[in-house]
Each structure stands twice: as C-alpha cells, then as structure tokens.
Motif scaffolding. Structure first.
Motif, short mmCIF file in Angstrom:
data_model
loop_
_atom_site.label_atom_id
_atom_site.label_comp_id
_atom_site.label_asym_id
_atom_site.label_seq_id
_atom_site.Cartn_x
_atom_site.Cartn_y
_atom_site.Cartn_z
N ILE A 116 4.25 6.58 -1.03
CA ILE A 116 4.32 7.09 0.33
C ILE A 116 5.40 6.32 1.09
CG2 ILE A 116 3.05 7.31 2.50
CD1 ILE A 116 0.47 7.33 0.71
N PRO A 117 6.30 7.02 1.78
CA PRO A 117 7.31 6.31 2.57
C PRO A 117 6.63 5.44 3.63
CG PRO A 117 7.86 8.65 2.40
CD PRO A 117 6.46 8.47 1.86
N LEU A 118 6.91 4.15 3.60
CA LEU A 118 6.25 3.20 4.48
C LEU A 118 6.44 3.55 5.95
CD1 LEU A 118 4.59 0.63 4.83
CD2 LEU A 118 6.73 -0.66 4.75
N ALA A 119 7.66 3.88 6.34
CA ALA A 119 7.95 4.19 7.75
C ALA A 119 7.11 5.37 8.22
CB ALA A 119 9.43 4.46 7.95
N GLU A 120 6.96 6.37 7.37
CA GLU A 120 6.18 7.56 7.72
C GLU A 120 4.70 7.22 7.91
OE1 GLU A 120 5.22 11.84 5.64
OE2 GLU A 120 7.12 10.85 5.15
N LEU A 121 4.18 6.37 7.03
CA LEU A 121 2.79 5.97 7.12
C LEU A 121 2.54 5.12 8.36
CD1 LEU A 121 -0.07 5.85 5.95
CD2 LEU A 121 0.68 3.87 4.59
N LEU A 122 3.42 4.16 8.61
CA LEU A 122 3.27 3.31 9.79
C LEU A 122 3.32 4.13 11.07
CD1 LEU A 122 5.41 0.19 8.79
CD2 LEU A 122 2.91 0.44 8.72
N GLY A 134 -7.92 -6.29 -1.04
CA GLY A 134 -6.88 -7.29 -1.14
C GLY A 134 -5.48 -6.74 -1.01
N GLU A 135 -5.37 -5.47 -0.70
CA GLU A 135 -4.07 -4.80 -0.66
C GLU A 135 -3.59 -4.65 0.78
OE1 GLU A 135 -2.53 -1.40 -3.58
OE2 GLU A 135 -4.07 -0.71 -2.21
N THR A 136 -2.28 -4.84 0.98
CA THR A 136 -1.71 -4.65 2.31
C THR A 136 -1.34 -3.17 2.49
OG1 THR A 136 0.59 -5.01 1.63
CG2 THR A 136 -0.70 -6.97 2.26
N ILE A 137 -1.05 -2.82 3.72
CA ILE A 137 -0.62 -1.45 4.01
C ILE A 137 0.65 -1.15 3.22
CG2 ILE A 137 0.17 0.12 5.83
CD1 ILE A 137 -1.55 -1.65 7.78
N ARG A 138 1.58 -2.10 3.19
CA ARG A 138 2.84 -1.93 2.46
C ARG A 138 2.58 -1.69 0.96
NH1 ARG A 138 7.70 -3.65 3.98
NH2 ARG A 138 6.81 -5.09 5.50
N GLN A 139 1.72 -2.51 0.38
CA GLN A 139 1.43 -2.38 -1.06
C GLN A 139 0.76 -1.04 -1.36
OE1 GLN A 139 -0.94 -5.94 -1.25
NE2 GLN A 139 0.69 -7.09 -2.31
N GLY A 160 -3.20 11.04 0.95
CA GLY A 160 -3.60 11.02 -0.46
C GLY A 160 -4.14 9.68 -0.92
N MET A 161 -4.51 8.83 0.02
CA MET A 161 -5.04 7.52 -0.32
C MET A 161 -6.56 7.57 -0.22
SD MET A 161 -2.20 5.35 1.76
CE MET A 161 -2.61 3.73 1.19
N PRO A 200 -3.69 -6.57 5.73
CA PRO A 200 -4.58 -6.00 4.71
C PRO A 200 -5.20 -4.69 5.20
CG PRO A 200 -5.07 -8.32 5.09
CD PRO A 200 -4.12 -7.90 6.16
N LEU A 201 -5.46 -3.80 4.27
CA LEU A 201 -6.11 -2.54 4.62
C LEU A 201 -7.45 -2.79 5.30
CD1 LEU A 201 -5.42 -0.33 1.48
CD2 LEU A 201 -4.45 -0.06 3.76
N THR A 202 -8.15 -3.84 4.91
CA THR A 202 -9.44 -4.13 5.53
C THR A 202 -9.26 -4.42 7.02
OG1 THR A 202 -9.24 -6.42 4.74
CG2 THR A 202 -10.62 -4.92 3.45
N ASP A 203 -8.20 -5.15 7.39
CA ASP A 203 -7.94 -5.43 8.81
C ASP A 203 -7.62 -4.14 9.55
OD1 ASP A 203 -8.31 -8.08 8.16
OD2 ASP A 203 -6.25 -8.70 8.62
N LEU A 204 -6.81 -3.29 8.92
CA LEU A 204 -6.46 -2.00 9.52
C LEU A 204 -7.71 -1.19 9.82
CD1 LEU A 204 -4.53 0.37 10.27
CD2 LEU A 204 -4.57 0.97 7.83
#
Length: 63
Positions: free
Chosen positions: A50-56, A38-43, A27-28, A8-12
């Motif tokens: 946003i490309p997930l690999a780039e964000l991670l 309640g949203e995950t990083i992936r979601q 841009g988030m 979850p973004l909150t954990d991040l």
C-alpha cells in the motif's frame, strides 16, 4: 502523543479506533493478528503493498 508512520499499529488503534475500518478498506484485514502488535504503520503498508502516503492521508496522519 502524535501518531506518525513509525507508530505501532496498536498505538494507532488505541488513539483512533475508527482506523480499523480504514485499514480494512485498504485490504489490511489482519488488524487484530499477532504481527500487528509489533508492526508500525509504515511496515504494515510496505508488507501489504500500500502506498504509505495514501494510507497516512486516509488515516489523517502527517507524513
């Protein structure tokens, strides 16, 4: 606890407060919005196109 794309973004943000600046750079700007709790990083990446690999990579999280 290791962060993953499905964390979850909150954990991040609790583990890596500096991640807020990275998310905003992508841009988030809704880091503190109700959906973020309640949203995950992936979601979040998918929802913002946003490309997930780039964000991670920017967050320093293994895929």
């Amino acid at each position: 606890m290791a962060l993953t794309a499905d964390s979850p973004l909150t954990d991040l943000l609790q583990e890596k407060p500096e991640a807020a600046q990275i998310l905003m750079r992508f841009g988030m700007g809704c880091v503190g919005c109700a959906l973020a709790s309640g949203e995950t990083i992936r979601q979040a990446a998918e929802g913002h196109g946003i490309p997930l690999a780039e964000l991670l990579d920017a967050l320093g999280i293994e895929q």
